[in-house]
Design an enzyme around this catalytic site. Structure first.
Site, mmCIF file in Angstrom:
data_model
loop_
_atom_site.group_PDB
_atom_site.id
_atom_site.type_symbol
_atom_site.label_atom_id
_atom_site.label_comp_id
_atom_site.label_asym_id
_atom_site.label_seq_id
_atom_site.Cartn_x
_atom_site.Cartn_y
_atom_site.Cartn_z
ATOM 1 N N CYS A 8 0.456 12.049 -27.744
ATOM 2 C CA CYS A 8 -0.281 12.856 -28.713
ATOM 3 C C CYS A 8 -0.978 11.871 -29.647
ATOM 4 O O CYS A 8 -0.878 10.661 -29.450
ATOM 5 C CB CYS A 8 0.612 13.843 -29.449
ATOM 6 S SG CYS A 8 1.781 13.123 -30.597
ATOM 7 N N CYS A 19 -1.739 17.138 -27.012
ATOM 8 C CA CYS A 19 -2.797 17.519 -27.949
ATOM 9 C C CYS A 19 -4.139 17.100 -27.358
ATOM 10 O O CYS A 19 -4.204 16.182 -26.545
ATOM 11 C CB CYS A 19 -2.576 16.921 -29.334
ATOM 12 S SG CYS A 19 -3.002 15.188 -29.484
ATOM 13 N N CYS A 46 -7.011 9.281 -23.613
ATOM 14 C CA CYS A 46 -6.004 8.751 -22.690
ATOM 15 C C CYS A 46 -6.610 7.799 -21.657
ATOM 16 O O CYS A 46 -7.487 8.185 -20.893
ATOM 17 C CB CYS A 46 -5.314 9.911 -21.985
ATOM 18 S SG CYS A 46 -4.000 9.402 -20.886
#
Length: 183
Positions: free
Chosen positions: A6, A79, A86
């Site tokens: 997250c 999230c 990412c």
């Protein structure tokens, strides 16, 4: 390794990490990290996890770059910001995004904030315990009966999807024929 990401790595990812560790066997490594770590684990996250018998008080906030050189098999983002930020990790095979509200942004009285943390914890618990049950069924060396049951479920699911697809193609074919006749 299963890595849960997250943005701040202060609430949701720690809730998910604690729940997933408790739900899986020691055959799995689970960790959490953030794209912009807050530097602490939120005290209310620690409190609501303690309520269900999971101690995350020793967790610490980590940056996702700490895991770039490790073999990460599965990445789960909890999230939207972490999903967008990412990177691809070494050995990554799976990537999932299951978004949850950020309880750190809860407002109101202490009791109202605690209610938000509990709600998000319970939502995460439902999703991650279901995920863990699937992982236990498919893990190498898992119990043969569980593997057979999982394969049977996958086979049944595949048959249903095939049948739905076949029906959809038939309906589209009838619709195309109808349109051709009207022209």
């Amino acid at each position: 390794m299963i890595l849960i990401l997250c943005t701040g790595n202060s609430c949701r990812s720690h809730l998910a990490e604690g729940i997933l560790r408790a739900a899986l066997t020691d055959d799995f490594r689970v960790a959490s990290a953030g794209s912009k770590p807050a530097g602490y684990v939120h005290p209310l996250a620690i409190q609501v996890m303690k309520e269900i018998g999971i101690d995350i008080s020793a967790h610490r906030s980590k940056h996702m770059n700490d895991f770039l050189q490790q073999a990460v098999e599965t990445v789960i983002t909890v999230c939207g910001n972490a999903d967008q930020a990412c990177p691809l990790f070494s050995g990554q095979v799976n990537r999932y995004h299951w978004g949850f509200d950020d309880p750190a942004h809860a407002t109101g009285t202490d009791e109202e904030k605690l209610a938000v943390f509990r709600r998000v914890r319970d939502e995460i618990k439902r999703v991650f315990e279901a995920y863990a049950a699937g992982r236990r069924d498919h893990r190498p060396g898992g119990h043969r009966r569980h593997r057979r049951r999982a394969l049977h479920r996958d086979d049944q699911r595949g048959r249903r999807l095939f049948e739905l697809g076949r029906r959809r193609v038939q309906r589209l074919g009838r619709a195309a024929e109808y349109l051709r006749q009207r022209q």
